[in-house]
Design a protein around this motif. Structure first.
Motif, PDB file in Angstrom:
ATOM      1  N   LEU A  30       0.829  -1.187   0.000  1.00 34.00           N
ATOM      2  CA  LEU A  30       0.000   0.000   0.000  1.00 34.00           C
ATOM      3  C   LEU A  30       0.872   1.249   0.000  1.00 34.00           C
ATOM      4  O   LEU A  30       0.784   2.077  -0.897  1.00 34.00           O
ATOM      5  CB  LEU A  30      -0.913  -0.007   1.229  1.00 34.00           C
ATOM      6  CG  LEU A  30      -1.941   1.108   1.329  1.00 34.00           C
ATOM      7  CD1 LEU A  30      -2.963   0.996   0.208  1.00 34.00           C
ATOM      8  CD2 LEU A  30      -2.645   1.032   2.687  1.00 34.00           C
ATOM      9  N   ASN A  31       1.743   1.384   1.002  1.00 31.04           N
ATOM     10  CA  ASN A  31       2.591   2.558   1.161  1.00 31.04           C
ATOM     11  C   ASN A  31       4.060   2.183   0.949  1.00 31.04           C
ATOM     12  O   ASN A  31       4.528   1.174   1.465  1.00 31.04           O
ATOM     13  CB  ASN A  31       2.408   3.155   2.560  1.00 31.04           C
ATOM     14  CG  ASN A  31       0.976   3.561   2.816  1.00 31.04           C
ATOM     15  OD1 ASN A  31       0.332   4.158   1.958  1.00 31.04           O
ATOM     16  ND2 ASN A  31       0.454   3.231   3.993  1.00 31.04           N
ATOM     17  N   THR A  32       4.782   2.996   0.216  1.00 28.40           N
ATOM     18  CA  THR A  32       6.161   2.710  -0.156  1.00 28.40           C
ATOM     19  C   THR A  32       7.052   3.892   0.196  1.00 28.40           C
ATOM     20  O   THR A  32       6.676   5.038  -0.049  1.00 28.40           O
ATOM     21  CB  THR A  32       6.284   2.464  -1.672  1.00 28.40           C
ATOM     22  OG1 THR A  32       5.409   1.426  -2.041  1.00 28.40           O
ATOM     23  CG2 THR A  32       7.705   2.112  -2.059  1.00 28.40           C
ATOM     24  N   ILE A  33       8.214   3.630   0.771  1.00 28.98           N
ATOM     25  CA  ILE A  33       9.260   4.626   0.900  1.00 28.98           C
ATOM     26  C   ILE A  33      10.504   4.085   0.220  1.00 28.98           C
ATOM     27  O   ILE A  33      10.902   2.936   0.444  1.00 28.98           O
ATOM     28  CB  ILE A  33       9.538   5.002   2.373  1.00 28.98           C
ATOM     29  CG1 ILE A  33      10.608   6.099   2.436  1.00 28.98           C
ATOM     30  CG2 ILE A  33       9.870   3.801   3.231  1.00 28.98           C
ATOM     31  CD1 ILE A  33      10.732   6.737   3.817  1.00 28.98           C
ATOM     32  N   ALA A  34      11.084   4.870  -0.663  1.00 27.52           N
ATOM     33  CA  ALA A  34      12.232   4.435  -1.454  1.00 27.52           C
ATOM     34  C   ALA A  34      13.368   5.432  -1.299  1.00 27.52           C
ATOM     35  O   ALA A  34      13.147   6.641  -1.344  1.00 27.52           O
ATOM     36  CB  ALA A  34      11.839   4.323  -2.920  1.00 27.52           C
ATOM     37  N   SER A  55      10.192  -2.811   8.974  1.00 28.66           N
ATOM     38  CA  SER A  55      11.300  -1.870   9.140  1.00 28.66           C
ATOM     39  C   SER A  55      12.549  -2.372   8.434  1.00 28.66           C
ATOM     40  O   SER A  55      12.723  -3.582   8.208  1.00 28.66           O
ATOM     41  CB  SER A  55      11.593  -1.655  10.624  1.00 28.66           C
ATOM     42  OG  SER A  55      12.085  -2.837  11.220  1.00 28.66           O
ATOM     43  N   LYS A  56      13.395  -1.439   8.097  1.00 23.99           N
ATOM     44  CA  LYS A  56      14.673  -1.755   7.469  1.00 23.99           C
ATOM     45  C   LYS A  56      15.615  -0.586   7.718  1.00 23.99           C
ATOM     46  O   LYS A  56      15.177   0.554   7.858  1.00 23.99           O
ATOM     47  CB  LYS A  56      14.494  -1.979   5.974  1.00 23.99           C
ATOM     48  CG  LYS A  56      15.707  -2.615   5.334  1.00 23.99           C
ATOM     49  CD  LYS A  56      15.354  -3.154   3.965  1.00 23.99           C
ATOM     50  CE  LYS A  56      16.434  -4.080   3.462  1.00 23.99           C
ATOM     51  NZ  LYS A  56      16.562  -5.282   4.299  1.00 23.99           N
ATOM     52  N   ASP A  83      16.895   4.687   9.270  1.00 25.37           N
ATOM     53  CA  ASP A  83      15.906   3.657   9.587  1.00 25.37           C
ATOM     54  C   ASP A  83      14.615   3.970   8.853  1.00 25.37           C
ATOM     55  O   ASP A  83      14.165   5.124   8.830  1.00 25.37           O
ATOM     56  CB  ASP A  83      15.628   3.615  11.093  1.00 25.37           C
ATOM     57  CG  ASP A  83      16.840   3.226  11.906  1.00 25.37           C
ATOM     58  OD1 ASP A  83      17.631   2.391  11.426  1.00 25.37           O
ATOM     59  OD2 ASP A  83      16.996   3.753  13.028  1.00 25.37           O
ATOM     60  N   LEU A  84      13.997   2.954   8.273  1.00 25.27           N
ATOM     61  CA  LEU A  84      12.752   3.107   7.521  1.00 25.27           C
ATOM     62  C   LEU A  84      11.649   2.276   8.156  1.00 25.27           C
ATOM     63  O   LEU A  84      11.891   1.175   8.650  1.00 25.27           O
ATOM     64  CB  LEU A  84      12.941   2.651   6.073  1.00 25.27           C
ATOM     65  CG  LEU A  84      14.047   3.324   5.258  1.00 25.27           C
ATOM     66  CD1 LEU A  84      14.170   2.650   3.904  1.00 25.27           C
ATOM     67  CD2 LEU A  84      13.780   4.809   5.112  1.00 25.27           C
ATOM     68  N   ALA A 108       7.721   6.236   7.786  1.00 22.76           N
ATOM     69  CA  ALA A 108       8.520   7.103   8.635  1.00 22.76           C
ATOM     70  C   ALA A 108       9.990   6.789   8.416  1.00 22.76           C
ATOM     71  O   ALA A 108      10.343   5.710   7.920  1.00 22.76           O
ATOM     72  CB  ALA A 108       8.144   6.922  10.109  1.00 22.76           C
ATOM     73  N   PHE A 109      10.831   7.735   8.789  1.00 26.95           N
ATOM     74  CA  PHE A 109      12.272   7.523   8.708  1.00 26.95           C
ATOM     75  C   PHE A 109      12.952   8.353   9.790  1.00 26.95           C
ATOM     76  O   PHE A 109      12.397   9.329  10.297  1.00 26.95           O
ATOM     77  CB  PHE A 109      12.816   7.894   7.323  1.00 26.95           C
ATOM     78  CG  PHE A 109      12.514   9.303   6.901  1.00 26.95           C
ATOM     79  CD1 PHE A 109      13.379  10.350   7.198  1.00 26.95           C
ATOM     80  CD2 PHE A 109      11.352   9.599   6.201  1.00 26.95           C
ATOM     81  CE1 PHE A 109      13.092  11.650   6.817  1.00 26.95           C
ATOM     82  CE2 PHE A 109      11.056  10.900   5.809  1.00 26.95           C
ATOM     83  CZ  PHE A 109      11.935  11.925   6.123  1.00 26.95           C
ATOM     84  N   ARG A 110      14.148   7.947  10.147  1.00 31.51           N
ATOM     85  CA  ARG A 110      14.938   8.701  11.114  1.00 31.51           C
ATOM     86  C   ARG A 110      16.419   8.454  10.833  1.00 31.51           C
ATOM     87  O   ARG A 110      16.789   7.493  10.160  1.00 31.51           O
ATOM     88  CB  ARG A 110      14.601   8.294  12.541  1.00 31.51           C
ATOM     89  CG  ARG A 110      15.059   6.902  12.934  1.00 31.51           C
ATOM     90  CD  ARG A 110      14.661   6.539  14.352  1.00 31.51           C
ATOM     91  NE  ARG A 110      15.108   5.182  14.688  1.00 31.51           N
ATOM     92  CZ  ARG A 110      14.786   4.544  15.798  1.00 31.51           C
ATOM     93  NH1 ARG A 110      14.011   5.127  16.698  1.00 31.51           N
ATOM     94  NH2 ARG A 110      15.225   3.317  16.021  1.00 31.51           N
ATOM     95  N   TYR A 111      17.245   9.336  11.374  1.00 36.00           N
ATOM     96  CA  TYR A 111      18.691   9.217  11.252  1.00 36.00           C
ATOM     97  C   TYR A 111      19.271   8.629  12.534  1.00 36.00           C
ATOM     98  O   TYR A 111      18.765   8.875  13.631  1.00 36.00           O
ATOM     99  CB  TYR A 111      19.334  10.581  11.024  1.00 36.00           C
ATOM    100  CG  TYR A 111      18.820  11.335   9.825  1.00 36.00           C
ATOM    101  CD1 TYR A 111      19.298  11.069   8.543  1.00 36.00           C
ATOM    102  CD2 TYR A 111      17.877  12.349   9.975  1.00 36.00           C
ATOM    103  CE1 TYR A 111      18.844  11.784   7.447  1.00 36.00           C
ATOM    104  CE2 TYR A 111      17.419  13.069   8.885  1.00 36.00           C
ATOM    105  CZ  TYR A 111      17.905  12.785   7.622  1.00 36.00           C
ATOM    106  OH  TYR A 111      17.447  13.495   6.537  1.00 36.00           O
ATOM    107  N   ARG A 112      20.366   7.880  12.360  1.00 38.26           N
ATOM    108  CA  ARG A 112      21.137   7.397  13.504  1.00 38.26           C
ATOM    109  C   ARG A 112      22.622   7.502  13.196  1.00 38.26           C
ATOM    110  O   ARG A 112      23.055   7.269  12.071  1.00 38.26           O
ATOM    111  CB  ARG A 112      20.823   5.925  13.802  1.00 38.26           C
ATOM    112  CG  ARG A 112      19.599   5.673  14.630  1.00 38.26           C
ATOM    113  CD  ARG A 112      19.520   4.234  15.118  1.00 38.26           C
ATOM    114  NE  ARG A 112      19.375   3.266  14.041  1.00 38.26           N
ATOM    115  CZ  ARG A 112      20.245   2.313  13.772  1.00 38.26           C
ATOM    116  NH1 ARG A 112      21.389   2.203  14.479  1.00 38.26           N
ATOM    117  NH2 ARG A 112      20.035   1.448  12.784  1.00 38.26           N
TER     118      ARG A 112
END
Length: 646
Positions: A39-43, A113-114, A129-130, A138-142
């Motif tokens: 349904l929802n994709t982040i690339a 998550s990946k 992180d995705l 959602a995404f974030r930095y580490r």
């Protein structure tokens, strides 16, 4: 050129397939990662310069177009010259938890998550992180490494490319002042990419959450944050969209008027390593109601840090300030304790000036003797220093206080974010509940700290004292905020403000009453006087006694930001339908009541009376299959399902 293609897989999940495709090529080539739940994709992709981008799609159609990612730090540039270092396996995670306040209490969400790690030109690592799920991405930095030096993020170039022409509801982020920033401005309805026009106060950007109707109005997108703690600043969006690209902006250096923050301290976020930063959240829906009901912000927030939450309870509170802002006498506070008793409300709030009235401890003692839990007001600067804060909380708990309303934070700086986490933790240690005012918007904190019951960060009914434009815009705003501000966390709107103030109200009495059940707040602070509440018909009094402050289940029947909203709410055996009209014209709604017919024989309708501004009318009707109703201009209604028609 050497090419390596790895790991093409599909995993069955919910409504579709979860696909992973990785193309690992040399640094000069484009590289992609796509995380999809059907349904929802982040690339993610890298261009020939090693610059990182992402894109968000729903059912294959782009909602967030190609947008920049990356950080500029004192110890390295992570905006160009990047190369993929490592890609983690896909992980399934399930967020199963209970909330003390929300549209629903029991939450159960499946997410995928990946993580993708990148090296910059100097070999330093940054991980992205995705997350993908039914409600969005959602995404974030580490920074996973642990060198000894403090790392400072000088700039975050994260952008959200909405594209021009989408309909938007955006709230100006007010620049620092005596009472700002505090997320107390109107949500402006505009096209994405439009310049800011006529904010309440001089402004330096746009607040999050930010709402957009995109893809030729086929989809809704809410941009928000989750999980912000003391290791980062609270963020907003830049004022210039650059063709529909809204970029992350940091809290400003001058956001320290009300707090004891070092004059020379820089406002850029900083931390030792490893360092995990807040989630950038993109909530997605086919209807505006999907946005309203989303729990993605709390799904991504850390789990509860309070092991025993049995002492935490939602409820309703009497509150004297709105009707008697200049009267801090013991008699006034005692009178509002009696009001809480009369309406079976659990709490009373003693606002600014309560210490003088409580010199002998009598107003606290009276509330406790009558079974009412007292909450008290405090000034933010007195709760900023950890040792002073702990001492003060111990003193309040020893007095029998059950909660604190801490006011005038007016800052999104990292020092403030850190202090707020300390407030939640130290208050929990003394079994105190927390209400924040003059403060930033919540970011999923009511999951992590269930004693965090509500916060202002909303243009509420105190604006009848201060904002000339509020009466004209209040009804419209009341139908926008449930899809924006209230999605981020509980909102202390202080409803049922009927007495006419400096800027006279235009919404009907039924509209005002309905807002107490439209907005979600762990403790509902009712705004008006004993005389006003005492004048209500018995049906309204009984509703105010019976209605809960939080819900087992909520459905959005009508969701039209700026125009109208109708919600179905349930708690235990109680069922309601509540609606408000955001326009100056009549608004008709048609509602299927068939699912209620087997459980209830009738419903009580509370709506406008002969004088719509001040009076109510109540009638009982049999539960039929379909019900059509025309809401009055700026009006509202409440349906209360019953079996006793007397």
């Amino acid at each position: 050129m050497r090419h390596i293609f790895v790991d093409i897989r599909s995993i069955i999940v919910m409504s579709g397939l979860f696909f992973l495709f990785i193309s690992c090529e040399e640094k000069s080539a484009v590289q992609e990662l796509s995380l999809k739940d059907g349904l929802n994709t982040i690339a993610l992709s890298l261009d020939e310069n090693g610059t990182l981008y992402y894109e968000v799609k729903r059912n294959g159609e782009s909602l967030i177009k190609k947008s920049p990612l990356g950080l500029v730090c004192n110890q390295g540039d992570f905006t160009r010259g990047l190369a993929v270092d490592e890609v983690s396996p896909v992980q399934e995670r399930r967020e199963n938890y209970r909330l003390k306040v929300g549209n629903s209490m029991q939450i159960d969400r499946a997410l995928k998550s990946k993580s993708v790690s990148f090296k910059n030109d100097s070999g330093a690592l940054m991980t992205v992180d995705l997350i993908a799920g039914e409600e969005g991405v959602a995404f974030r930095y580490r920074f996973p490494e642990a060198p000894a030096d403090i790392r400072i993020v000088e700039e975050e170039i994260t952008g959200f490319h909405i594209g021009e022409g989408a309909e938007a509801w955006l709230q100006p982020y007010n620049k620092a002042g005596d009472y700002t920033p505090a997320y107390e401005d109107f949500y402006l309805n505009m096209d994405s990419g439009d310049a800011m026009s006529d904010p309440r106060n001089p402004s330096v950007g746009w607040c999050m959450p930010a709402l957009f109707n995109v893809n030729n109005q086929r989809n809704w997108v809410l941009i928000a944050e989750s999980g912000t703690d003391g290791s980062y600043v609270g963020c907003h969006l830049s004022p210039d969209s650059e063709g529909g690209i809204y970029k992350i902006a940091f809290a400003k250096k001058d956001e320290k008027y009300t707090l004891p923050i070092d004059e020379e301290a820089d406002a850029a976020p900083r931390s030792d390593l490893p360092w995990t930063m807040p989630w950038r959240v993109v909530i997605i829906g086919d209807k505006a109601g999907d946005i309203l009901l989303s729990t993605l912000i709390t799904d991504l927030a850390p789990a509860s840090k309070i092991e025993d939450t049995s002492w935490i309870g939602s409820g309703k509170a009497s509150w004297s300030w709105w009707s008697h802002p200049d009267d801090h006498s013991p008699e006034i506070y005692d009178g509002f304790t009696d009001l809480a008793v009369d309406f079976d409300w659990e709490y009373t709030l003693f606002d600014a000036g309560w210490e003088e009235a409580n010199k002998e401890g009598d107003i606290i003692k009276k509330a406790l003797s009558k079974g009412i839990k007292p909450m008290v007001w405090g000034y933010s600067a007195n709760y900023f220093n950890p040792e002073e804060r702990k001492k003060r909380f111990k003193e309040l708990a020893a007095m029998g206080i059950k909660g604190v309303k801490i006011d005038f934070w007016c800052s999104d700086r990292q020092e403030t974010m850190n202090a707020l986490q300390g407030v939640f933790e130290d208050a929990a240690n003394e079994h105190l509940m927390v209400n924040l005012h003059g403060a930033t918007v919540p970011r999923g904190w009511h999951r992590t700290w269930p004693n965090f019951m509500t916060a202002e960060a909303i243009l509420g009914t105190e604006s009848y004292f201060y904002e000339q434009r509020f009466p004209e815009r209040a009804a419209e705003q009341n139908t926008v905020l449930p899809f924006t501000r209230n999605v981020a966390g509980p909102a202390d709107y202080t409803p049922v403000a009927l007495t006419m103030r400096k800027f006279p109200r235009l919404t009907t009495a039924a509209h005002e009453l309905a807002t107490s059940m439209i907005y979600t707040s762990g403790i509902i602070h009712f705004a008006d006087s004993r005389e006003i509440f005492g004048s209500f018909p018995e049906e309204v009094k009984n509703l105010l006694k019976e209605m809960p402050a939080t819900w087992d289940k909520t459905e959005c029947i009508v969701g039209e930001p700026g125009k109208g909203i109708v919600l179905s709410r349930q708690k235990d055996s109680l069922s309601y339908i509540i609606g408000i009209n955001g326009t100056a014209e009549e608004h008709s709604v048609k509602i299927d009541l068939s699912k209620y017919s087997g459980e209830f024989s009738a419903f009580r309708l509370i709506a406008e009376g002969e004088d719509p501004l001040m009076e109510f009318d109540s009638n009982t009707y049999p539960v039929d299959t379909e019900w059509t109703y025309t809401m009055a201009p700026r009006g509202g209604f409440i349906i209360q399902f019953v079996n006793d028609t007397n």
